[in-house]
Scaffold this motif. Structure first.
Motif: not given
Length: 378
Positions: A21-22, A104-107, A300-304
């Motif tokens: 999700d990231g 990832y976290a299924p919950e 995504l969050m780190s553009n890396t």
């Protein structure tokens, strides 16, 4: 000679710490959000991509985690999960990753009525499709899955049972994640005891936003196989005036036991676990021969990407192709797939890949070039 950007991209890479999700494509977030009516901070993919980086670039883990509200919101159907997982495998393969453990976290994907089992099956279908597309494109990759329980919630035993249930279909381990402060891993001892009884592997997010107590509990109370981040182990190191480094008891234990550190340089700077790439403990921990691995955390969050992380480390610490190979072998030694499969990847993929790069360098005399965007990152 420093590796060129082309060499870095072509180098076989192994990643152990990457969040599904990231790592979404901004264009995919925009498309999926429009289908479910989720409001985003920006509707243009390029603008949205910049927003994610700026919002995450706060120096606070809690603020960093807020960005996931938007990615998780668009990952609530089987179709969306399968698409995101397939694109994840494709993107990693295009960056030269040959083996990846994606978590990832299924919950967190039950809001539209999916069950935990349906979530896992959808993601596994996506990874298999992504592997197929990557192989067709000439960049084969193997993607394994870690299922994550959120440390502030109370479903860790349930998620641990899910790991065991699907460990023959792509799931290779368990993790807990989320804000560390106030949510120690010992709250989830039942899950860890169950996993040990079932001979299952697990890693724990520890030593990122919180210090040595988090690492100590993860290892000595919970029995973690690896440390998710673990960067704060540096708090147990003391440098003397003559340049020697004295290891505290915990730091020595981690090194002596060869406990893998899932280090994520760019992300660690964003969340405040390290002040800058230049001041990141990666260089010191590598010099002291800890089992360091290079990871992206949240692309995504780190553009890396893995290539960008390696370029930053080369620019800062002078690493070359031999170092890259060592990082990749470290990661495969620490992976949660069976030993013979790890050995095959090392001997049949990683080592021949680096040998080919070195042979090509000797043959055509490649000259180093700056990696795009490397010097602009902190």
């Amino acid at each position: 000679m420093a590796p060129t950007w082309e060499e870095i991209r072509a180098a076989p890479k192994v990643i152990l710490h990457d969040h599904l999700d990231g790592g979404l494509r901004p264009s995919t977030v925009v498309d999926l959000a429009s289908r479910v009516g989720h409001e985003l901070p920006a509707s243009d993919p390029e603008e949205l991509g910049r927003w994610f980086v700026e919002a995450a670039d706060s120096g606070s883990l809690e603020r960093y985690l807020e960005t996931f509200q938007h990615t998780v919101a668009v990952m609530q159907t089987s179709e969306a999960l399968t698409r995101v997982a397939a694109e994840c495998a494709e993107d990693l393969a295009a960056d030269g990753v040959v083996y990846a453990e994606v978590r990832y976290a299924p919950e967190q994907h039950l809001d539209a009525g999916l069950t935990l089992d349906e979530v896992v099956r959808a993601v596994e279908a996506g990874f298999r499709e992504g592997e197929r597309r990557a192989a067709e494109a000439g960049r084969p990759i193997r993607v394994a899955t870690l299922l994550t329980a959120m440390r502030h919630a109370a479903r860790s035993r349930e998620i641990a049972e899910l790991v065991v249930r699907y460990r023959d279909t792509g799931v290779v381990g368990f993790d807990i994640a989320g804000a560390e402060a106030g949510f120690p891993p010992t709250r989830h001892l039942d899950a860890f005891e169950y996993l040990r009884r079932e001979n299952a592997h697990f890693t724990i997010h520890a030593g990122e936003a919180f210090g040595l107590p988090s690492i100590w509990e993860a290892l000595q109370w919970c029995g973690a196989d690896r440390l998710g981040h673990g960067v704060r182990i540096v708090d147990d190191l003391a440098a003397s005036e003559d340049g020697n480094v004295k290891l505290g008891r915990l730091a020595a234990y981690v090194r002596d036991k060869r406990i893998p550190l899932e280090l994520c340089p760019s992300s660690n700077v964003q969340t405040g676990a390290a002040p800058s790439i230049e001041e990141h403990p990666f260089g010191l921990l590598t010099r002291l021969r800890y089992r360091v691995t290079v990871n992206t955390d949240n692309r995504l969050m780190s553009n890396t990407s893995m290539s960008r992380e390696l370029a930053l480390l080369s620019e800062t610490f002078g690493y070359d192709l031999d170092d890259y190979q060592w990082f990749a072998v470290n990661a495969l030694k620490s992976a949660f797939i069976p030993f013979d499969e790890r050995l095959a990847l090392i001997n049949d993929v990683v080592k021949p890949g680096y040998a080919a790069l070195k042979a090509q360098r000797t043959l055509i005399g490649l000259r180093p070039v700056a990696a795009p965007g490397a010097s602009s990152a902190r």
